[in-house]
Structures are given as C-alpha cells and as structure tokens.
Design a protein around this motif. Structure first.
Motif, mmCIF file in Angstrom:
data_model
loop_
_atom_site.group_PDB
_atom_site.id
_atom_site.type_symbol
_atom_site.label_atom_id
_atom_site.label_comp_id
_atom_site.label_asym_id
_atom_site.label_seq_id
_atom_site.Cartn_x
_atom_site.Cartn_y
_atom_site.Cartn_z
ATOM 1 N N THR A 205 0.939 -1.146 -0.316
ATOM 2 C CA THR A 205 0.142 -0.190 -0.140
ATOM 3 C C THR A 205 1.029 0.985 0.012
ATOM 4 O O THR A 205 2.253 1.259 0.148
ATOM 5 C CB THR A 205 -1.366 0.316 1.031
ATOM 6 O OG1 THR A 205 -0.025 0.114 2.176
ATOM 7 C CG2 THR A 205 -1.712 -1.192 0.980
ATOM 8 N N ASP A 250 0.615 0.170 -7.935
ATOM 9 C CA ASP A 250 -1.065 1.095 -8.018
ATOM 10 C C ASP A 250 -0.958 1.498 -8.921
ATOM 11 O O ASP A 250 -0.346 0.219 -10.563
ATOM 12 C CB ASP A 250 -0.843 1.896 -7.328
ATOM 13 C CG ASP A 250 -1.030 1.777 -5.819
ATOM 14 O OD1 ASP A 250 -1.281 0.843 -4.855
ATOM 15 O OD2 ASP A 250 -1.422 3.107 -5.114
ATOM 16 N N LEU A 359 -6.862 1.698 -5.828
ATOM 17 C CA LEU A 359 -6.627 0.967 -4.166
ATOM 18 C C LEU A 359 -6.255 0.315 -4.913
ATOM 19 O O LEU A 359 -6.356 -1.025 -5.112
ATOM 20 C CB LEU A 359 -7.238 1.015 -2.914
ATOM 21 C CG LEU A 359 -8.864 0.084 -2.408
ATOM 22 C CD1 LEU A 359 -8.605 0.618 -1.264
ATOM 23 C CD2 LEU A 359 -9.047 0.631 -3.435
ATOM 24 N N ALA A 360 -5.126 -0.491 -3.530
ATOM 25 C CA ALA A 360 -3.995 -1.297 -3.405
ATOM 26 C C ALA A 360 -4.715 -2.714 -3.512
ATOM 27 O O ALA A 360 -4.656 -3.715 -3.797
ATOM 28 C CB ALA A 360 -2.693 -1.421 -3.109
ATOM 29 N N GLU A 361 -5.366 -2.402 -2.085
ATOM 30 C CA GLU A 361 -5.785 -3.780 -1.535
ATOM 31 C C GLU A 361 -7.682 -3.942 -3.046
ATOM 32 O O GLU A 361 -7.909 -5.181 -2.819
ATOM 33 C CB GLU A 361 -7.284 -3.622 -0.816
ATOM 34 C CG GLU A 361 -5.993 -2.935 0.483
ATOM 35 C CD GLU A 361 -5.708 -1.575 0.689
ATOM 36 O OE1 GLU A 361 -5.127 -1.901 1.746
ATOM 37 O OE2 GLU A 361 -6.227 -0.995 -0.098
#
Length: 695
Positions: A205, A250, A359-361
């Motif tokens: 992240t 990202d 977002l990274a998640e």
C-alpha cells in the motif's frame, strides 16, 4: 502511429491471467513488429520493445530464473530494478516462471539517512529467496556488506541482504537479447506460469495513512481488474497510453498489465524526468498522439505552474486524447476547469476528463465517472458532472436492474448498514478484483477484506477506509477523504483535512508549495498546519515580517473559508512534508515528524484565544544569513572569542535572550561546544535541534 484491426473484438481474447495475452498477441502477424512499450529517455532518445520481442524476452528470462539453484516455482523474488523496460520484462517473466514477485523502489545502496527501513521491512515480511537488480547496484550492495567501518552499517540490514541470492539483470538479459526475434518459446501451447488462484504479486500500500502493508494479489484478480479497466476506458489495439507513474505498484503497475490486455502501445518515462520537466508529459502525448494518460490529480496544477507550454520547441497537440485519467483523490473541480481552459486551445477536450478511483487492496482500479460516447448514460463533458463540496465524482454506481460483478456501497462505519444517498459513509467494494489479504496480518485481513453488511447474507466486501457520498439521479459517487484523516472539531463537527490544506495553500500561493501542506490535530483542541515554502525560501528567510504574515494568512484563510480555528502553523523547508511514491500526503508521518522535532522548521506560530502567543512568536525567527541580519550576530560575536565553554554557552544564552522570543533553525551554527549546555539552560528549550526561548 496507428494500427487498424477490423476484426478486433474487445472481449477477445479473454485469458485467465494477464501474461497469457502476450503470446496470443505476439503470434498475430500484425502484432509482430507492433510496439508494446516505448521508453522515453531524458536525452530525447527512445527504446522500443515490440510484442514479439517482449514475449521472447519474457520466455528467456523466466527460464533463466527457474534454472537458478535457489529458485523454484512458488518462491518469492524481490525486484529491485530501476524504472524502464527491464522492469517490464521482469514483471511478466516472474509471472511466467510461477514466482511471487515483490517490486519496490530500490533505495540508494549507500543506505545513508536511514533510507533502508522499507527495504528491511519488505525482506523480513516477504522472505524472498532472491533479488534481481542491475549489476552496478549489486556491486554497491557487496561493497556495503564488506565495509564494516561504514557509519551507515546496520547489522539487521546486513543479515537481511545476505539471506538472498543476488541475480544480475545484465546476466539474464544477455541471452534474451540474442533471442529477441526468436519466437521459439512463444509457439508453445502449454502455459506453465501462475494460475488464476496463485498469489503472484505482493503489492505494498502507498503508506498514505500508515506504514505500508503487503497486499497479496492473485493472478486471476489482477486479470479481472485490468479487464474491467479496459472496458470502462474503452481501450483497444489502436490505443496509445502515456505514463510517467511509478511502475512498482498501484496505477503505474496496472497500466503495464492493461497495455498487454488491450493490445495497446504504452509510452513510458520516469517520474523523476516528469518532475524535473513537466512539459515532457505534454510532449509525449503530442508526439505519439496518445489517447490515454493516467496522472495523479496534483499533476494538473503542477503543469499549469511549471509546464512551460510556451518555452519548448516542439508543439503541443492534445487533440487525440480520449482519457485524461485523474487518480489520487480528492479531485477538485476548479483545478480541472482551469486546466481544461488553458489546454483547450491545444486540442484538449473536456470530454476526455476521467476522474477515477482505486486502491491497492482491489488490485488498483475500482471505478471512473467517465463513460464512452456509446454509453447510454454518458455525459458529453465533465462540465455536466455534478459537484459535491468542490469535488468531482469518481464513479456512477450501477442501477439495481443492472447485474455487474462489482458492487460499491456506502456504509455506516459503526453499524455496517448501507446509508441513504446523500449521507457520507465508508466505501465498501465487492469484486473479483479484491486482493486476498495482507501478508502476515490475519486479523487485519479478516477485518478489512471480509466486511459483511448487517442483517444481509451474501458477498464479502473490502472495507476501503475511504469515505464517500452518493448523490444525484445518476448516483454519482464522490470520494471525500479517509476515515483515519478526519479531524473532529471542538464543536462536534468533522472536516476532511484537504479542505483546510487547500484554504491554507490558497492564502499565499506565492510562497507555499502546492500539494505540500498537511493538516492534522495534535491535541484535543489544537489543529496544526505544516506548510512547505517554495525552494526560493532562502531569499525571504531574513524577512521575518513576511514569514509572519504568511502564518497569519494561513490562519485567517482557514477560519474564513472553512470556519476552523488553526492553533499552530509551521513553515518548513521544501521537501520536508512526507509523501508516498505516488505523491499522496502522509499526514500521520508529518505529525510524527513535527512532534518529534524531525522537520526543518523555518518558522512556527502558535495561536491562543487572543492571539497573544502568535504575536510573541513572530518577534524573531533566525535562520542562515538571518542570524546576522537580526542583530544577534553582533551580540553573539562578542562571546564567540571567549575560550571557556561555560562562558561561551552563557554568552549564547544571553544573545538569544536579548532578542526576546526567538527560534534558531538548524542551519545556524551555534558553536558545537556550548550547544549541549545551551539545551539545558533556563529559559531556552531545544526543539528540532533549534534553540527556542520558552514563552
């Protein structure tokens, strides 16, 4: 540059993992010599990597990696390559070899200024069997390991670096260069790389709200994510992408994958090259007739200020641009309008503006407010987008009758129930693009990746920790901020810090750096603003009246525009406010640094109810040449010739006291001998290695 593919179907060929698209494209006669990636160097030269060359190189590198004695399928590989085409090849080669890749920005191998903390964290968390880097970087690492007298020698780092096998990019590329046009491996019908459910990437992240966390991404979720982005942005083999984003995670990483899934061409350059010369971005869009470019929202004001549109030789032509993808919320409408107004005469269409969210998640991409002209709900221009508190929307949520595999809901953070449109809450996302969780954090994984709506049976949701609100008939989603950053005021109201930061910056754009202002609470009652001065700060440092007016201007502007009382304003040197690699403010780290005395403070002012503290704080600020300018030097010089440390220390104390409340910043040399004695002197406190008389 234009390629025509009459029979191209955007839904074909759909493959289970991204790397399987590459051999499919490379076998097509029209794609053999088609550029997949082009690297734009600082010296105006370009390096081209075609689809066939990339596929052959990926095959060779993946085979070489698996012949390394310490590596086998499923092992973890640390990618420490500098930005460029080598990195692109390594990303795809790791997937084809069935390895778990961990890309990261390689820290300077001198490891000065303790720049190794993230590297040490990555190695300890992911436990890589090997690391790939340029031979010159590996040589520096070896020198560091052998130099026991190095003041930057850290035993924990040394042990970590010694646990890995180091592989040179030049060694594994040597054979690949000899096989660039050989499609020997590309003809194989059996794919032995990562499967859909294999974790193939650890993506950290950004660190915007806390220490970066390792996100586990499966090959299948990554493929779904870029296919979703391809559909939304309407990308295809005729698309040309220009990107200077960091390639390690990202959006920068996603657009490498998105290029291959779309059969497009991507023109790359480094973030450093863009920051040095923002006009380069416009030149690449113009030269290659780019149709798509992803940029953080701070790009627009930066280019407006330093783009030098009229200074370059090559003309600017943005008429081919269909997607100006804006990421890194918040996205302010007035800034976008100004940019479109300035570059409209250069061909930029307002229809190209694509405010987006990710977002990274969720691998990266979540949504965009942009729609192609063929979309039934398409708006003709971003001017038709609604606005919420100065912000542009980043999504249009699907109607209930539409069945999509991605669902976005805004939820009450405490009750976990969906809120009504028009009510702010936490954004939850359910999608096949959701990552698997955080490496080594099972409890946090359950909390973040397995959100359940109250009294509802069904899918799991990813809790983004971003706040948002849905408004209008089109159900536009606005990302308003982050849960962790919300500032609770004394009157019970809440505000997102970016509104305070915007008001602070706009109070004095001449002296403050845009995007380099951080606001946060330092106590139950005090809101602090830390603002970077322009790089020309040394020219104004001696004029404390100017600096004082800047501090007061920040306080007054925030009060007037946002009705928020600022209790502490700190002006710091350029590049002091911490940011992520993608340009996001790290407010939590800024707070930690300013309270820990680890920022280069130029001036600070504290405001009480009657502003008495503020008035006293403005009386003197001393830094660099200002030390002499303020008259302190005359007093100080009388004591400088005294040989005894105690006498010398007492002289410095008297010199400081003679000027009343005073702040002496780091670049003032107050004789190292008495410095420790000054720290303990009555009436003088020491903050950030600076003498400050106690008020």
């Amino acid at each position: 540059m234009k390629y025509e593919y009459e029979n191209y179907d955007p839904s074909f060929p759909d493959q289970p993992v991204v790397d399987e698209y590459l051999p499919v494209w490379s076998r097509l006669p029209a794609f053999g010599s088609k550029p997949a990636f082009i690297w734009a160097h600082d010296n105006n030269n370009k390096t081209i990597l075609t689809y066939s060359q990339l596929n052959a190189s990926v095959d060779h590198i993946s085979s070489h990696l698996l012949t390394t004695p310490t590596l086998q399928r499923g092992d973890t590989l640390l990618l420490l390559s500098s930005p460029g085409l080598h990195f692109v090849e390594l990303i795809f080669a790791s997937q084809r070899a069935g390895l778990l890749s961990v890309p990261m920005v390689p820290p300077h191998p001198s490891f000065a200024n303790e720049n190794y903390h993230h590297l040490l964290r990555v190695i300890s968390q992911t436990k890589p069997k090997a690391a790939v880097a340029h031979s010159s970087y590996i040589s520096c690492i070896q020198r560091y390991l052998s130099d026991h007298n190095n003041i930057n020698h850290n035993l924990n780092l040394v042990r970590a670096l010694q646990t890995m096998k180091w592989i040179s990019i030049e060694d594994i590329k040597h054979g690949a260069n000899n096989n660039k046009n050989n499609d020997k491996f590309g003809g194989s019908l059996t794919y032995n790389g990562c499967r859909e459910n294999d974790v193939y990437l650890v993506q950290y992240t950004s660190g915007a709200t806390g220490i970066p966390k390792p996100v586990l991404v499966t090959a299948g979720s990554a493929a779904h994510n870029v296919r979703a982005a391809r559909k939304v942005y309407d990308l295809h083999p005729n698309s040309v992408i220009v990107s200077w984003l960091p390639q390690y995670h990202d959006a920068g990483l996603m657009f490498l994958l998105l290029t291959i899934v779309s059969g497009a061409t991507c023109v790359l350059t480094s973030p450093t090259s863009f920051i040095k010369r923002p006009r380069l971005w416009l030149e690449l869009i113009s030269e290659f007739k780019a149709t798509c470019t992803p940029v953080p929202s701070f790009t627009l004001p930066l280019v407006l200020k330093r783009g030098g549109v009229d200074k370059g030789v090559s003309p600017i032509n943005l008429s081919h641009l269909r997607n100006l993808i804006l990421i890194n919320e918040p996205i302010y409408r007035d800034c976008v309008e100004e940019f479109v107004g300035v570059f409209g005469p250069f061909g930029l269409s307002s229809c190209a503006v694509s405010p987006s969210y990710g977002l990274a998640e969720n691998c990266t991409f979540v949504s965009s407010a942009w729609r192609s002209k063929s979309d039934a709900y398409s708006s003709s221009s971003f001017h038709d987008f609604p606005t919420h508190n100065k912000l542009l929307p980043v999504a249009r949520l699907c109607r209930k009758e539409e069945q999509e595999d991605m669902e976005i809901v805004v939820v009450n953070e405490e009750t976990h129930e969906p809120v009504e449109d028009g009510v702010e809450g936490e954004i939850w996302v359910s999608s096949p693009s959701n990552a698997s969780g955080y490496l080594g954090h099972p409890s946090l994984t359950r909390e973040v990746f397995h959100g359940r709506l109250r009294n509802m049976v069904g899918r799991c949701f990813l809790r983004t920790r971003d706040t948002g609100i849905v408004k209008g008939e089109g159900r536009y989603l606005f990302v308003t901020g982050r849960c962790e950053d919300i500032i609770k005021l004394q009157n019970g109201e809440k505000i997102h810090p970016h509104y305070i930061e915007s008001a602070a910056y706009n109070s004095c754009t001449k002296f403050l750096r845009g995007g380099c202002v951080a606001a946060f609470k330092v106590s139950e009652t005090v809101v602090a603003v830390v603002a970077e001065l322009q790089r020309t700060e040394k020219e104004i440092m001696v004029d404390n009246e100017v600096l004082g007016s800047v501090c007061n201007g920040i306080k007054e502007s925030v009060l007037k525009k946002e009705n928020v009382q600022v209790g502490w304003v700190v002006l710091v040197k350029s590049e002091s406010v911490p940011k992520t690699t993608s340009g996001k403010l790290q407010r939590w780290l800024a707070k930690e640094k300013i309270l820990g005395g680890k920022m280069k403070v130029v001036m600070e002012m504290k405001f009480g109810d009657d502003d008495e503290v503020g008035r006293r704080s403005t009386s003197t600020s001393v830094s660099g040449s200002g030390f002499i300018e303020e008259g302190l030097g005359e007093v100080y010089s009388r004591w400088w010739r005294r040989p005894h440390p105690t006498v010398l220390a007492q002289g410095c104390i008297q010199a400081l006291a003679s000027l009343g409340p005073v702040c002496v910043t780091n670049d003032v040399n107050i004789c190292p001998v008495p410095q420790q004695r000054i720290k303990g002197a009555k009436g003088i406190s020491w903050v950030n290695n600076s003498a400050v008389q106690t008020l």
